[in-house]
Design a protein around this motif. Structure first.
Motif, mmCIF file in Angstrom:
data_model
loop_
_atom_site.group_PDB
_atom_site.id
_atom_site.type_symbol
_atom_site.label_atom_id
_atom_site.label_comp_id
_atom_site.label_asym_id
_atom_site.label_seq_id
_atom_site.Cartn_x
_atom_site.Cartn_y
_atom_site.Cartn_z
ATOM 1 N N ALA A 162 0.970 -1.027 0.203
ATOM 2 C CA ALA A 162 -0.369 -0.476 0.744
ATOM 3 C C ALA A 162 0.614 1.480 -0.520
ATOM 4 C CB ALA A 162 -0.386 -0.297 0.822
ATOM 5 N N CYS A 181 1.146 3.899 -2.728
ATOM 6 C CA CYS A 181 0.435 5.102 -2.570
ATOM 7 C C CYS A 181 1.323 6.205 -3.304
ATOM 8 C CB CYS A 181 0.085 5.263 -1.210
ATOM 9 S SG CYS A 181 -0.432 6.796 -0.285
ATOM 10 N N GLY A 214 -3.627 1.568 -1.018
ATOM 11 C CA GLY A 214 -2.588 2.554 -1.418
ATOM 12 C C GLY A 214 -3.049 3.924 -1.998
ATOM 13 N N GLY A 242 2.839 7.113 2.671
ATOM 14 C CA GLY A 242 3.675 6.135 2.312
ATOM 15 C C GLY A 242 4.446 5.930 3.602
#
Length: 398
Positions: free
Chosen positions: A219, A223, A345, A366
């Motif tokens: 994720a 992201c 994400g 992140g």
């Protein structure tokens, strides 16, 4: 590594290109089909949803099939879905083909992971995983930029045709290259154990912890990666022409990270995950803080690609070790975990942007996601690294 592993990686390369290629095709596609760009963006969400749902379902459906034929069937459906997508003039039909392609892709990757680790010794699962995931990273390096160029020159449909054609050599190679005798043995064993027996293994705490960590790290990766282009142009101040080069650098880093992590995932997984996780967290925070510098943004794209995929592939290898009692479904749950991260994400990054936090915010998100993974990893370290010392001692004895 067996030649058949590289055959599977070729197919994963073609499918990975399809998964990521729409980022550069949405405006053209939306104009051609008469929908808004935001509506066309649903094609990406549909693919992610198909991957999440398809991985376990297709793995269960294919448990009694020889792996060669399961892989062939999934790849054939993937090709046909792209042919249908290339010729349709209806957005709804195209949306359905993306879901079908994603389900087939998920099934192929899930069975492919199971087949890959079955082809190698028990202490080489990390290397086998790195070869297979190398196909995904090469898609980022060559497939996605190539698809964008092809789409700009000949239209978005040409990219769909190209993916379908690229799968044909892989389809032939799977039929010729994946060993049938080994598949029969593994499939029979899986059928004997059954879905419930494997599900019990996947419910064990160690497996669940690793899958959660894999989802969080992926994720964080997606992201930041999804919004890397506006970070490069709006914050770093680079011209739009730099975007493909920066994305390619990220892809090159990811290929290097997967390659290096392959061996370390088998021999020194604990240091790789601990130090790699710390470096990954620091890297996302550093990118967010220094993105105004073009040099820093470009260099960190390369570095973060390497760190993200090194840690991510190590976690997938760790999941396959932990779920060795679920040879058919372990790969499918690892695939689903990756795609939960790939879907969550960008959504979290989008929320940060919608809140007015600026184009640096996805990198900060992140960093937060990796920090959450680190906290969970520390709290569950005894469970996460159970048996690693014995494994390393056995490797050194060899």
């Amino acid at each position: 590594m067996p030649l058949a592993l590289y055959v599977l990686a070729l197919a994963v390369f073609a499918q990975g290109t399809s998964e990521f290629m729409l980022s550069g095709l949405l405006p053209d596609l939306a104009r051609d089909l008469g929908v808004s760009v935001s509506a066309a963006g649903a094609l990406t969400s549909a693919f992610a949803a198909g991957m999440i749902v398809g991985a376990p379902l297709m793995a269960i459906a294919g448990m009694r099939w020889p792996r060669r034929w399961a892989l062939t069937a999934f790849l054939a459906v993937f090709v046909l879905a792209h042919v249908a997508g290339a010729v349709t003039a209806d957005f709804g039909v195209l949306l359905v083909t993306r879901v079908l392609a994603a389900v087939a892709n998920a099934g192929f990757l899930a069975v492919g992971l199971a087949a890959a680790v079955a082809m190698v010794p028990q202490d080489a699962k990390g290397r086998a995983t790195s070869v297979l995931l190398g196909g995904v990273t090469l898609a980022c390096v060559a497939g996605v930029p190539g698809g964008a160029v092809l789409g700009q020159a000949f239209g978005w449909r040409a990219t769909f045709w190209a993916v379908a054609v690229a799968c044909l050599p892989a389809l032939y190679a799977v039929l010729r290259g994946v060993p049938s005798a080994q598949e029969e043995d593994v499939a029979d064993g899986a059928a004997a154990g059954g879905v419930l027996a494997e599900a019990r293994v996947l419910g064990e705490k160690r497996v669940v912890v690793v899958l959660v960590l894999a989802a969080l790290v992926n994720a964080a990766t997606f992201c930041a990666f999804t919004y890397l282009a506006p970070l490069v142009t709006e914050v770093a101040g680079l011209a739009a022409g730099w975007v493909p080069a920066v994305l390619a650098l990220f892809g090159l880093g990811s290929f290097a990270g997967v390659s290096v992590a392959g061996r370390l995932s088998d021999t020194r997984p604990a240091p790789l995950l601990a130090w790699g996780g710390i470096a990954l967290l620091a890297g996302w925070a550093l990118l967010a803080a220094t993105a105004g510098s073009p040099v820093a943004a470009v260099l960190l794209a390369l570095v973060q690609g390497a760190l993200a995929f090194a840690v991510g592939s190590a976690l997938i290898a760790r999941a396959l070790y932990a779920a060795s009692g679920a040879p058919s479904l372990g790969g499918s749950f690892a695939t689903a975990a990756l795609n939960v991260g790939a879907a969550a994400g960008p959504a979290l990054g989008g929320l940060a942007l919608a809140a007015g936090l600026g184009y640096r915010s996805p990198a900060w998100v992140g960093a937060v996601l990796v920090a959450a993974a680190m906290v969970i990893g520390v709290l569950a370290r005894k469970t996460l690294f159970a048996g690693i010392g014995d494994q390393s001692s056995d490797l050194q004895a060899r």
